[in-house]
Design a protein around this motif. Sequence first.
Motif, short mmCIF file in Angstrom:
data_model
loop_
_atom_site.label_atom_id
_atom_site.label_comp_id
_atom_site.label_asym_id
_atom_site.label_seq_id
_atom_site.Cartn_x
_atom_site.Cartn_y
_atom_site.Cartn_z
N ARG A 251 11.83 -0.64 -20.58
CA ARG A 251 10.69 -1.49 -20.32
C ARG A 251 10.78 -2.10 -18.92
N THR A 252 9.79 -2.87 -18.55
CA THR A 252 9.71 -3.39 -17.19
C THR A 252 9.66 -4.91 -17.19
N ALA A 253 10.35 -5.50 -16.22
CA ALA A 253 10.24 -6.94 -15.97
C ALA A 253 9.50 -7.12 -14.66
N LEU A 254 8.52 -8.01 -14.66
CA LEU A 254 7.80 -8.36 -13.44
C LEU A 254 8.36 -9.67 -12.92
N VAL A 255 8.71 -9.68 -11.63
CA VAL A 255 9.22 -10.89 -11.00
C VAL A 255 8.23 -11.29 -9.91
N GLY A 256 7.57 -12.43 -10.11
CA GLY A 256 6.56 -12.88 -9.16
C GLY A 256 6.92 -14.22 -8.54
N VAL A 257 6.69 -14.33 -7.23
CA VAL A 257 6.95 -15.57 -6.50
C VAL A 257 5.74 -16.48 -6.61
N LEU A 258 5.98 -17.76 -6.86
CA LEU A 258 4.92 -18.76 -6.90
C LEU A 258 4.94 -19.51 -5.58
N PRO A 259 3.93 -19.34 -4.73
CA PRO A 259 3.93 -20.00 -3.42
C PRO A 259 4.22 -21.50 -3.54
N LEU A 260 5.26 -21.92 -2.80
CA LEU A 260 5.71 -23.32 -2.79
C LEU A 260 6.10 -23.82 -4.18
N GLY A 261 6.35 -22.88 -5.10
CA GLY A 261 6.84 -23.24 -6.42
C GLY A 261 5.83 -23.88 -7.33
N ARG A 262 4.55 -23.79 -7.02
CA ARG A 262 3.53 -24.46 -7.81
C ARG A 262 2.97 -23.50 -8.87
N LEU A 263 3.11 -23.91 -10.12
CA LEU A 263 2.62 -23.14 -11.26
C LEU A 263 1.52 -23.95 -11.93
N THR A 264 0.29 -23.49 -11.83
CA THR A 264 -0.81 -24.24 -12.45
C THR A 264 -0.75 -24.10 -13.97
N ALA A 265 -1.42 -25.02 -14.64
CA ALA A 265 -1.48 -24.96 -16.10
C ALA A 265 -2.12 -23.65 -16.55
N ALA A 266 -3.14 -23.19 -15.83
CA ALA A 266 -3.79 -21.93 -16.18
C ALA A 266 -2.84 -20.75 -16.02
N GLN A 279 11.70 -16.28 -17.63
CA GLN A 279 12.82 -16.94 -16.96
C GLN A 279 12.36 -17.46 -15.61
N LEU A 280 12.62 -18.74 -15.35
CA LEU A 280 12.37 -19.33 -14.05
C LEU A 280 13.59 -19.10 -13.18
N THR A 281 13.41 -18.91 -11.88
CA THR A 281 14.53 -18.62 -11.01
C THR A 281 14.70 -19.70 -9.95
N PRO A 282 15.89 -19.76 -9.34
CA PRO A 282 16.10 -20.74 -8.27
C PRO A 282 15.35 -20.41 -6.98
N TRP A 283 14.69 -19.26 -6.93
CA TRP A 283 13.87 -18.89 -5.75
C TRP A 283 12.40 -19.16 -6.01
N ARG A 284 12.15 -20.03 -6.98
CA ARG A 284 10.80 -20.46 -7.33
C ARG A 284 9.90 -19.25 -7.66
N SER A 285 10.49 -18.38 -8.44
CA SER A 285 9.75 -17.24 -8.97
C SER A 285 9.89 -17.25 -10.49
N VAL A 286 9.16 -16.36 -11.14
CA VAL A 286 9.19 -16.31 -12.60
C VAL A 286 9.31 -14.86 -13.03
N VAL A 287 10.12 -14.62 -14.05
CA VAL A 287 10.35 -13.28 -14.59
C VAL A 287 9.57 -13.13 -15.89
N VAL A 288 8.73 -12.10 -15.94
CA VAL A 288 8.02 -11.75 -17.16
C VAL A 288 8.66 -10.46 -17.68
N PRO A 289 9.50 -10.54 -18.69
CA PRO A 289 10.27 -9.36 -19.12
C PRO A 289 9.60 -8.56 -20.23
N ASP A 290 10.25 -7.43 -20.53
CA ASP A 290 9.97 -6.65 -21.75
C ASP A 290 8.55 -6.10 -21.82
N LEU A 291 7.97 -5.75 -20.67
CA LEU A 291 6.62 -5.20 -20.66
C LEU A 291 6.65 -3.69 -20.87
N ALA A 292 5.81 -3.21 -21.79
CA ALA A 292 5.66 -1.78 -21.97
C ALA A 292 4.97 -1.18 -20.76
#
Length: 392
Positions: A251-266, A279-292
Amino acid sequence: MTSSPARLRADACPGALQTHSAADGELARVRVPGGLLTAGQLRVLAGAARELGDGALELTSRGNLQLRGLAAGSAAALGDRLATAGLLPSESHERVRNVLASVLTGRSGGHLDVRPWVAAFDAGLRADPALAALPGRFLATLDDGRGDVTGLGGDVGLLALDPGTVALTLAGSDSGLRTTPATAVDLLLAATRALLAERAAQGGTAWRLAELTDGPARVAARLPGPRAAAVPLPPAPATGPVGAVTQRDGRTALVGVLPLGRLTAAQADLLAGLADDVQLTPWRSVVVPDLAEDRVDDAAVDLHRTGVVFDAESAWTRVTACAGRPGCAKSLADVRADAAAAVAAGTVPDGARLHWAGCERRCGRPRGEVLDVVATSEGYRVGRALPQSSAG
């Protein structure tokens, strides 16, 4: 021999219950050990940001989350929501649950899966009443062998050297102490207690192990166990993984950077609908794992439309900023808006890491080689300065 600087005030890192008064309202910091969140917890955090705060969550350099713009007296309401979601399992220990774990551990790379370590160490911390006295800047790093979090300045840490051998790290250096994966958390907890004892012996004012006189050596001397020659440890990586990563299970994990670490409620709600956990990372990104395979493209497009960055060459992987105006009364500029304008204009130098700061304190500055863009009364001053660690 290193000298121990005298701290004239107690550590006052904010927590979920002990908030910090900022220019834009109260600020709460929610500890997320290992950066691991369930979809349900994300939804609760999104609701809290929308209904109690300014509508967004901020990722910190320790994989924790902050809520800004909270009304005075709202900490109790926030605490109730977090407790219901399992994000506040201990009121007494909530500020000391700072734990970084290797990104994608158990799914791709590394010698072993450190997620069980995260849960066991967090439980051990909370089970010991004495450890509630740790400073809020205390940090533990749990590295599965890929070397991604060991260099990030942990007071105590574990580094898998191979599938059966684990090194104890102290203030970012190899202590020489060795253990097995099965007993690694016991050693880490013992090191944490030894840190607290050595801190008390030296006056009890230090915020970090590195501030204690010969701290790593003295803490190591308090611990039993087999020793080996110390090995060089990997430095902190400038950036984390970005984009699509193939997991061991196909499966695939997507790792996306959130500019300036801001994650909106939406955005948080969207993430919660894509995976059972993130998983949140120390580089202000987020991992979305286990995608088909048939879900990867749609998930990436949906997230990209909201501003999540999947391009490893994007300047957003190298640009950070403090809160700036209007959130911080000490700031001399709206550094986030100015940093965003620089990225949009393409004026960020190729390969350079830039940190925009509203004053000389340079809050939130990442570790390593960074070009400081500091607001002054006469405009921005650009130049390198001595590395300064950040707390979050």
